[in-house]
Enzyme design. Structure first.
Site, PDB file in Angstrom:
ATOM      1  CD  GLU A  45      -1.355  -2.332   2.035  1.00 33.05           C
ATOM      2  OE1 GLU A  45      -0.156  -2.644   1.863  1.00 33.05           O
ATOM      3  OE2 GLU A  45      -2.115  -2.986   2.754  1.00 33.05           O
ATOM      4  CB  ALA A  58      15.161 -44.814 -20.070  1.00 36.88           C
ATOM      5  NE  ARG A 106      14.701 -25.499 -10.635  1.00 32.85           N
ATOM      6  CZ  ARG A 106      15.719 -26.131 -11.201  1.00 32.85           C
ATOM      7  NH1 ARG A 106      16.653 -25.445 -11.839  1.00 32.85           N
ATOM      8  NH2 ARG A 106      15.804 -27.439 -11.126  1.00 32.85           N
ATOM      9  CB  ALA A 110       8.769 -37.635  -3.728  1.00 30.06           C
TER      10      ALA A 110
END
Ligand code: AOF
Ligand code: ZN
Length: 327
Positions: A47, A158, A179, A265
């Site tokens: 602001e 792979a 990022r 993860a």
């Protein structure tokens, strides 16, 4: 408010542990005359920046702001006072301030004879620029987005371990832009050994973007000699997601990207510490190769971590899926 959101996006990644707020001041005729975003910690709020640009044109005008103006003396004086002194007559904000120290601004403004309207584009702001900070204000923990790129059959490499590049150039560029708006990126020690990432945010020419997130490596083993992250990363020797998040919160980190690998993860999923999943799914099939996540604590179908998809878009040839765990 759309313009105020753009102002907040501009400062995203540079304000933590404060929220990236955006503000637009309209003159008495409704023309935008001042734009501002929260400055780095200790600096002026949105602001104050917008009022400064508007100058005397703010008199009789309106302030449109993504967060309820603060009413407290913190590191800076209250925005409610700055708005009053500038002669603002109307305030429109998207989200109410959940921080008990700063809240109450709307009431304070109304007491001073300023009309206040709240909730405009609240959902866009709360799931967009203020999402991580609102989570942090509520839980005290940084917000974690787990991002991965996989083939259509869910494999991140792979069989021989080659993984560059599963996802398209468009998707990789999006990740660099993401990022640059974050506080920290986490990877596991295995990812450092396998991929030797730099975890920097770079532009199309490979040049570093102005804001760089803190690189964080988690895991017990030492980083290999000569690894790109050896001297730049914060290395946390733990497997406990909460220990990682507590340490990061102590350093003012609010918005975190978890970039792999599968073991880290899994640890974060088991601990319930993934707040959003961002998957780039490439239209390719690998048949063999590692999965995006290992041991998520699921052994039977009723234990599946169920998500709600928030958004699906194309990213070049890839699918980009944003999903949040069901609570
Ligand atoms: C606003 N406008 O642009 C921001 C606000 O320690 P301080 O003084 O910087 O205050 C931080 C608190 O103020 C923060 O926790 C949040 O509640 C609010 N942030 N408020 O009016 C802004 N960034
Ligand atoms: Zn303020």
């Amino acid at each position: 408010m759309v313009l105020a959101i753009a102002e907040s996006e501009r400062v995203r990644g540079t304000t933590s542990p404060n929220p990236p707020v955006g503000c637009v001041v309209l003159d008495e005729h409704g023309h935008p005359v001042g734009f501002g975003g929260t400055q780095p910690i200790g600096g002026p709020h949105a602001e104050v920046m917008a009022l400064k640009e508007a100058g005397t044109r703010a008199r009789g005008g309106t302030a449109v702001v993504t967060l309820e103006p603060c009413s407290h003396y913190g590191r800076t004086p209250p925005c409610t006072e700055a708005l009053q002194e500038a002669g603002i007559k109307h305030v429109i904000h998207a989200v109410s301030d959940p921080n008990p120290r700063a809240a109450g601004g709307a009431k304070r403004l109304e007491e001073a004879g300023i009309t206040v309207e709240s909730g405009l584009l609240e959902n866009e702001v709360a799931t967009g620029p203020l999402r991580a900070w609102l989570h942090y204000a509520r839980t005290g923990r940084p917000h974690v987005t787990w991002k991965y790129a996989a083939s259509l059959d869910g494999r991140i490499a792979a069989q021989d371990g080659t993984s560059q590049w599963i996802s398209s150039e468009t998707s990789r560029k999006q990740v660099h832009d993401l990022r640059a708006k974050l506080d920290a990126i986490i990877v596991g020690t295995n990812t450092v050994k396998k991929d030797d990432p730099a975890l920097t945010a770079r532009d199309d020419d490979g040049m570093p973007l102005p804001h760089q997130p803190l690189p964080v490596v988690v895991g017990m083993s030492d980083l290999p000699d000569g690894a790109k992250l050896q001297h730049t990363a914060l290395h946390l020797r733990t497997h406990d997601p909460d220990e990682v998040l507590t340490t990061l919160a102590g350093r003012g980190v609010v918005d975190v990207l978890l970039e792999g690998g599968a073991t880290v993860a899994g640890a974060f999923l088991r601990a319930g510490r993934i707040d959003r999943v961002l998957a780039y799914i490439a239209p390719a099939l690998l048949g063999n190769g590692p999965a995006a996540v290992l041991d998520a604590g699921v052994s039977t179908i009723t234990d599946a971590v169920r998500l709600t998809v928030e958004d699906v878009t194309m990213s070049g040839p890839d699918l980009r899926i944003s999903a949040v765990p069901q609570t």
